[in-house]
Design a protein around this motif. Sequence first.
Motif, PDB file in Angstrom:
ATOM      1  N   ARG A  16       0.832  -1.207   0.000  1.00 60.01           N
ATOM      2  CA  ARG A  16       0.000   0.000   0.000  1.00 60.01           C
ATOM      3  C   ARG A  16       0.866   1.257   0.000  1.00 60.01           C
ATOM      4  N   MET A  17       1.995   1.222   0.689  1.00 62.49           N
ATOM      5  CA  MET A  17       2.912   2.359   0.661  1.00 62.49           C
ATOM      6  C   MET A  17       3.509   2.551  -0.724  1.00 62.49           C
ATOM      7  N   PHE A  18       3.925   1.448  -1.351  1.00 66.04           N
ATOM      8  CA  PHE A  18       4.488   1.525  -2.698  1.00 66.04           C
ATOM      9  C   PHE A  18       3.448   2.056  -3.679  1.00 66.04           C
ATOM     10  N   ASP A  19       2.240   1.530  -3.587  1.00 63.20           N
ATOM     11  CA  ASP A  19       1.176   1.972  -4.485  1.00 63.20           C
ATOM     12  C   ASP A  19       0.852   3.455  -4.282  1.00 63.20           C
ATOM     13  N   ALA A  20       0.905   3.924  -3.043  1.00 63.38           N
ATOM     14  CA  ALA A  20       0.645   5.339  -2.766  1.00 63.38           C
ATOM     15  C   ALA A  20       1.742   6.220  -3.366  1.00 63.38           C
ATOM     16  N   ALA A  21       2.985   5.751  -3.297  1.00 66.06           N
ATOM     17  CA  ALA A  21       4.090   6.502  -3.883  1.00 66.06           C
ATOM     18  C   ALA A  21       3.914   6.640  -5.390  1.00 66.06           C
ATOM     19  N   ALA A 266       3.834   7.847   0.768  1.00 68.46           N
ATOM     20  CA  ALA A 266       3.986   6.560   1.453  1.00 68.46           C
ATOM     21  C   ALA A 266       4.021   6.741   2.963  1.00 68.46           C
ATOM     22  N   LEU A 316      11.870   4.953   5.232  1.00 68.42           N
ATOM     23  CA  LEU A 316      11.664   5.153   3.802  1.00 68.42           C
ATOM     24  C   LEU A 316      12.864   5.841   3.176  1.00 68.42           C
ATOM     25  N   THR A 358       9.609   2.745  -9.250  1.00 65.18           N
ATOM     26  CA  THR A 358       8.263   3.280  -9.389  1.00 65.18           C
ATOM     27  C   THR A 358       7.744   3.252 -10.821  1.00 65.18           C
ATOM     28  N   PHE A 419      12.119   3.149  -4.795  1.00 72.02           N
ATOM     29  CA  PHE A 419      11.342   3.233  -3.562  1.00 72.02           C
ATOM     30  C   PHE A 419      11.809   2.113  -2.644  1.00 72.02           C
ATOM     31  N   ALA A 421      11.261   0.686   1.417  1.00 67.90           N
ATOM     32  CA  ALA A 421      10.563   0.784   2.700  1.00 67.90           C
ATOM     33  C   ALA A 421      10.974  -0.385   3.575  1.00 67.90           C
TER      34      ALA A 421
END
Length: 435
Positions: A16-21, A266, A316, A358, A419, A421
């Motif tokens: 979810r963090m990657f997708d948000a980035a 993220a 991050l 990304t 990216f 994390a």
Amino acid sequence: MSQSAEHAGVQDLLRRMFDAAVAAAQPALCVPRHLPDPPRGRLVVIGAGKASAAMARAVETCWTGPLSGLVVTRYGHAVPCERIEIIEAAHPVPDAAGETAARRLLQQVQGLGPDDLVLCLISGGGSALLPLALAGLTLADKQALNKGLLASGATISEMNCVRRHLSAIKGGRLAAACHPARVVNLLLSDVPGDDAIDIASGPTVADPTTCVDALAILRRHRIDVPAAALALLESGEGETLKPGDPRLPDIETRFIATPRMALEAAARVARQAGYPAHILGDAIEGEARDVARTLAGITLPSARHGQPFRPPCVLLSGGETTVTLRGQGRGGRNVEFLLALGVALGGAAGVHALAGDTDGVDGQEEIAGALLAPDTLARAWALGMNPRERLDDNDAHGFFAALGDSVITGPTLTNVNDFRAIVIDAPAAQPHGTC
């Protein structure tokens, strides 16, 4: 909660963090608010990069007046446009389609006047997509040079310095072709430090570096180059356009998305999930495995002693690492970072990580990156894989694919670089496996 359920929860958070980035850097979101006012004359849209086609569609969607243009993007990254022509070409090793597209970009801006506006859409990947060489060099020469640069361990800034000085379109040369029209650059940054000259090797900005700088990079990394390329650099005939050059038109540069913006998106996801998030940097460079050892040196004492960061937390980082290919594997800087991190962590409990590009392409693979869990090394050994040997062979893609831990997104139509994390979920106990 079972260990498997806990792992799944943390890995879901990582995705979810990657997708948000990635979502934070989508052209449809970023382009509209940076569009210039309509010119008195023509609007010509040009561009290059993995995100350029999506940027072009965003321009078309928002622009009510007449326009025309052409952009070049990577194979598989095209999106339909009605008024802007989209050409696909090869990346990271260029091909004839890219060479043809570069010639046509130069033709697009011929004969413009001072009332005309050139809107230039530039994102990462543009260097390989615009392989128009200076006179005396061939496409085969450019292909050989790109392969040598990619395998050398040179930084992206170093690679682009060399590319600019052997190009007929980069290093400000495309901007000079636009004269006397006004140029507005919309840049989607994929480089550490967000330096415009390093995004697609700066086709529409002035270049302060020199042929001497390019020669020093080739010698430092012992990169073999075609004799004709060496002659162009040694003679100074490959010199780029410098700040203040009268051939450059009125240029305005706007950064529409950057690695920092993606990391902040993220971080918001992490904090909403109850994890304090710490952005260690958005411009980290160096060999992927060296960066991994450095971040492991931060992660382990945080997990074990709560210093310098107290768990639970998320670390991050972004930037662009490099890989010096010495083995027979496929490379990929994000997966190489992740495998080296796993080896350095030694299976530390409570530590999970994701590393990915990304743009959805890590190295030359249609794979964005991979996931690391506390049991990754133990599962690898159970399959007969030696993690350190796989790392030495630059075979991190094969390693994570065998475990089923690759992250595959397809073309994301954006590009704000690497990216990374790391989730530290609890004080580490004894390792689950060794390297």
